[in-house]
Write an enzyme that holds these catalytic residues in place. Structure first.
Site, short mmCIF file in Angstrom:
data_model
loop_
_atom_site.label_atom_id
_atom_site.label_comp_id
_atom_site.label_asym_id
_atom_site.label_seq_id
_atom_site.Cartn_x
_atom_site.Cartn_y
_atom_site.Cartn_z
N VAL A 189 0.75 -1.04 -0.04
CA VAL A 189 -0.02 -0.08 0.04
C VAL A 189 0.86 1.18 -0.10
CG1 VAL A 189 -2.06 -0.79 1.01
CG2 VAL A 189 -0.24 -0.14 2.60
N ARG B 123 4.29 2.17 -2.60
CA ARG B 123 4.56 2.60 -3.77
C ARG B 123 4.86 1.12 -4.48
NH1 ARG B 123 1.90 6.35 -3.48
NH2 ARG B 123 2.74 8.47 -3.96
N ASP C 287 -2.24 -2.71 -3.81
CA ASP C 287 -3.14 -1.79 -4.31
C ASP C 287 -2.13 -0.79 -5.19
OD1 ASP C 287 -5.28 0.32 -4.03
OD2 ASP C 287 -3.92 1.30 -3.13
N GLU D 271 1.18 1.47 -13.70
CA GLU D 271 0.03 1.81 -13.62
C GLU D 271 -0.66 2.58 -14.88
OE1 GLU D 271 -0.85 3.35 -9.63
OE2 GLU D 271 0.12 1.82 -8.85
N HIS E 30 -5.22 0.71 -7.40
CA HIS E 30 -4.75 1.88 -6.69
C HIS E 30 -5.86 2.74 -6.53
CE1 HIS E 30 -1.23 4.76 -6.64
NE2 HIS E 30 -2.02 4.76 -5.30
#
Length: 322
Positions: free
Chosen positions: A233, A235, A259, A264, A283
């Site tokens: 949770v 980076r 997450d 991304e 995320h």
């Protein structure tokens, strides 16, 4: 009369900007979507709110803002924002760490419960109309190890401690955790492997810096128990994703709850989408209904401190990167 000029790097149509209305009678408020629109006022600005973060805009504004003393950033992570001139400048930077931590702590506990109670199996059996009892695990008595013990790490520790878990933490300066009632033990940078070996759940909650990039790699994952779960949770690049994929594919560890990711959005053909031992969040674990309001209210409280000459909250160590 306005006492200072505040630059706001944001889309003027942003729906959260009206929350700045209470300070309009105390500040010369200049809102612009990019560096060009803010440039005419930059020379007289003393403060800046980076509501939208584009590094190129900040690089363009900084040389024009000779009187800038403080910049507040809406986000917590600064890994994509800092550049040498900003780090070397006298500008104080604050961020919004803490605004997002509670929801991320809840996601970590959701991930732990997902595996402890084998929610995937429950859903499969329910969908298949199967009555198939099995033995579930408890979180009570299990060990959670937190890599990076900042606001997010403490939010995780608070919830894990309340569930009766044993909580360990690895941090750059473990002496700062002395007397922390949430922790059973704190480890320094050299103790990461020792901590991981003890854990049933390993949580990456560290910021991204040159020192933390890839800090949980093949060696660290190999040190985990086969029954352990890795969660991220912080980076994405803090965990070496290729090593994690290999461990999940071979079921070297039980699973992962993620997450954040190295790239991304996660490409649709990425193997993490296919694994049944992964809980994947795009995320959005901190994307709560009120996070923008909370972030703006935090800024406004800090702005009051700035005007009064009081110490600011959440001052960033620009050289450390967080």
């Amino acid at each position: 009369m306005p006492v200072t000029t505040l630059l706001v790097l944001a889309d003027p149509a942003d729906p959260y900007l009206p929350l700045l209305d209470p300070i309009r009678d105390r500040v010369d408020l200049v809102i612009g979507a990019d560096a060009a629109s803010l440039a005419p006022a930059a020379s007289r600005a003393e403060a800046m709110l980076a509501w939208n973060i584009r590094k190129a805009d900040l690089e363009a504004i900084l040389p024009l803002a000779a009187h800038l003393r403080w910049m507040h950033v809406r986000w917590a992570g600064l890994d994509s924002l800092l550049f040498p001139a900003l780090v070397a400048s006298p500008v104080v930077i604050t961020n919004s760490r803490g605004v997002y931590s509670q929801s991320l702590g809840e996601f970590v506990m959701a991930g732990a419960l997902f595996f402890a109670k084998d929610i995937r199996r429950l859903l499969r059996d329910q969908e298949g109309h199967r009555w198939s009892p099995f033995t579930m695990l408890e979180l009570r008595g299990a060990t959670m190890g937190i890599v990076g013990y900042g606001d997010i790490g403490r939010a995780c520790a608070t919830r894990a401690h309340a569930m009766g878990m044993r909580v360990l933490a690895q941090r750059r300066r473990p002496e700062r955790a002395s007397g922390d009632p949430l922790l059973d033990r704190a480890y320094g940078p050299d103790g990461l492997l020792d901590m991981i070996r003890e854990c049933d759940y390993v949580v990456a909650a560290a910021p991204l810096t040159p020192e933390t990039k890839g800090m949980i790699g093949a060696r660290e994952i190999a040190a985990m128990k086969p029954s352990a779960v890795l969660m991220n949770v912080g980076r994405g690049p803090v965990i070496d994703e290729d090593s994690l994929v290999d461990a999940l594919r071979s079921r070297r560890i039980r699973g992962a709850a993620l997450d954040v990711f190295s790239k991304e959005p996660l490409p649709p053909d990425h193997p993490l989408f296919e694994f049944d031992n992964v809980l994947l969040s795009p995320h959005c674990a901190d994307n709560t209904p009120n996070w923008n309001e909370d972030a703006m209210h935090f800024f406004l409280a800090n702005f009051d401190r700035f005007l009064r000459g009081e110490p600011l909250e959440n001052i960033v160590d620009k050289h450390a990167g967080y």
